[in-house]
Design an enzyme around this catalytic site. Structure first.
Site, PDB file in Angstrom:
ATOM      1  CB  THR A   1      -1.027   0.325   1.022  1.00 13.77           C
ATOM      2  OG1 THR A   1      -1.520  -0.776   1.662  1.00 13.77           O
ATOM      3  CG2 THR A   1      -1.775   1.253   1.339  1.00 13.77           C
TER       4      THR A   1
ATOM      5  CG  HIS B   1      -0.393   0.361  -4.845  1.00 13.51           C
ATOM      6  ND1 HIS B   1       0.095  -0.196  -5.558  1.00 13.51           N
ATOM      7  CD2 HIS B   1      -0.551  -0.649  -3.427  1.00 13.51           C
ATOM      8  CE1 HIS B   1      -0.428  -1.486  -5.714  1.00 13.51           C
ATOM      9  NE2 HIS B   1      -0.671  -1.130  -5.291  1.00 13.51           N
TER      10      HIS B   1
END
Ligand code: NAD
Ligand code: ZN
Length: 342
Positions: A40, A43
């Site tokens: 995450t 990203h």
């Protein structure tokens, strides 16, 4: 304090001076010791379409951490400054049907630490006291730093009984690696780990895989024959997010098999539903951790000999965050830790 911040829409992160978080009466302030880098965070750093649609800068990123209680809100009675804690990264509403029934992992109004509110890549982080796990004595601090993804692995690996069963793990990223050790600890018979990256296949073998497979080189039928398996996998743990991996898992299942799906696909996946129907498969999506059954299970499995430390391969001081992110992004790493204080 210093924090790793997404300052504005676009790629990159910046280590900058920001105010220490203030806490409400039901919150605690935690001095961060160590943090883990998650997909995450990569990203958000890269600012891919998911991040652009989800993140509202400025935001302090990060959600995997261990630290010590620095300050408690006036309504908090069961924590003391100095307690070693980690945070459950899903902050739930507390008021919906599922929250009230104690099924907090099913809350539809979950806000993610380091995603929807300021996170843990900082010298201090604030959380509601209901999101704090007080570590039991003797926990390894690096392992404590990754209780969040360790919990994803436990939640998935224990979604279905694995004692005596033949288990497929698709994807040997940090979570697949930990899941391999967990199903070994929980008494699986054969554990086949499928992973294209040779560095990660090597790590999977160290974590307890019976056989590691490069899915581009070898089909499961051949592996099953080699192992003397009669029908197919009893349980599959999908930890790659890859469409081909999910299809191969479903094709490799025995009748009545169960597939726990943690991997997050980047696009829509089509499946042969005939396989699902005629083999009477169970497919279950897994998100986050059960609060706090998963945390309890992690703790007691560590006490009964589960060792996930080989999944941690890199450590960096927080000022070297760019190198830490590069190591995590390379794919040739297990879990990457950043050290903030001790
Ligand atoms: P990761 O990206 O490091 O690991 C995924 C692995 O899958 C990689 O090693 C990759 O080489 C491998 N892979 C790619 N194609 C494959 C194929 N065809 N067959 C087998 N393996 C293949 O991710 P991670 O941090 O270990 O997380 C695992 C997955 O879980 C990711 O998709 C992540 O987004 C997701 N995730 C979900 C949750 C949740 O709550 N549902 C939480 C954290 C992470
Ligand atoms: Zn809720």
């Amino acid at each position: 304090m210093l924090a790793l911040v997404k300052p504005a829409p676009g790629p990159g992160l910046e280590l900058r001076e920001v105010p220490e978080p203030s806490i409400g009466i039901n919150d605690v302030l935690i001095r961060v010791h160590r943090t883990g880098i998650c997909g995450t965070d990569l990203h958000i750093e890269a600012w891919d379409p998911w991040a652009a649609a989800t993140i509202r800068p400025p935001l302090i990123v990060g959600h995997e951490f261990v630290g010590e209680i620095a300050e408690i809100g006036s309504n908090v009675s069961d924590f003391r400054p100095g307690d070693l804690v980690s945070g459950e990264g899903h902050v739930v509403c507390g008021r919906c049907r599922h929250c009230l029934a104690g099924r907090r992992h099913l809350c539809a109004r979950t806000v993610g630490l380091g995603v929807g509110r300021d996170g843990a890549f900082a010298e201090y982080v604030a959380l509601p006291v209901t999101n704090v796990w007080h570590h039991w004595p003797g926990v390894d601090e690096e392992v404590a730093a990754i209780f969040d993804p360790f919990g994803n692995a436990v939640h998935t690996a224990l979604a279905f009984p694995v004692l005596g069963e033949d288990v497929l793990v698709s994807g040997a990223g940090p979570i697949g690696l930990m899941a391999t050790a967990i199903v070994r600890h929980a008494g699986a018979r054969f554990i086949v780990v499928s992973e294209p990256n040779p560095v990660r296949r090597e790590l999977a073998a160290r974590m307890g895989a019976t056989v590691v497979v490069d899915p581009r080189q070898r089909g499961f039928a051949e592996v099953m024959t080699e192992l003397g398996m009669v029908e197919g996998f009893d349980v599959a743990l999908e930890m790659s997010g890859n469409a081909g991996a999910l299809r191969a898992a479903i094709a490799g299942m025995a009748h009545g098999g169960c597939v726990a799906i943690l991997g997050i696909p980047t696009e829509e996946i089509t499946l042969d539903m005939n396989q699902v129907v005629f083999k009477m498969l169970t497919l279950r999506g897994i998100y986050g951790r059960e609060m706090y059954e998963t945390w309890y299970k992690m703790t007691v499995m560590l006490q009964s000999g589960l060792d996930i430390r080989p999944a941690i391969t890199h450590r960096f001081p927080f000022r070297e965050h760019a190198a830490a992110f590069a190591a995590a992004r390379s794919g040739d790493a297990g879990k990457v830790i950043m050290e903030w204080a001790s």
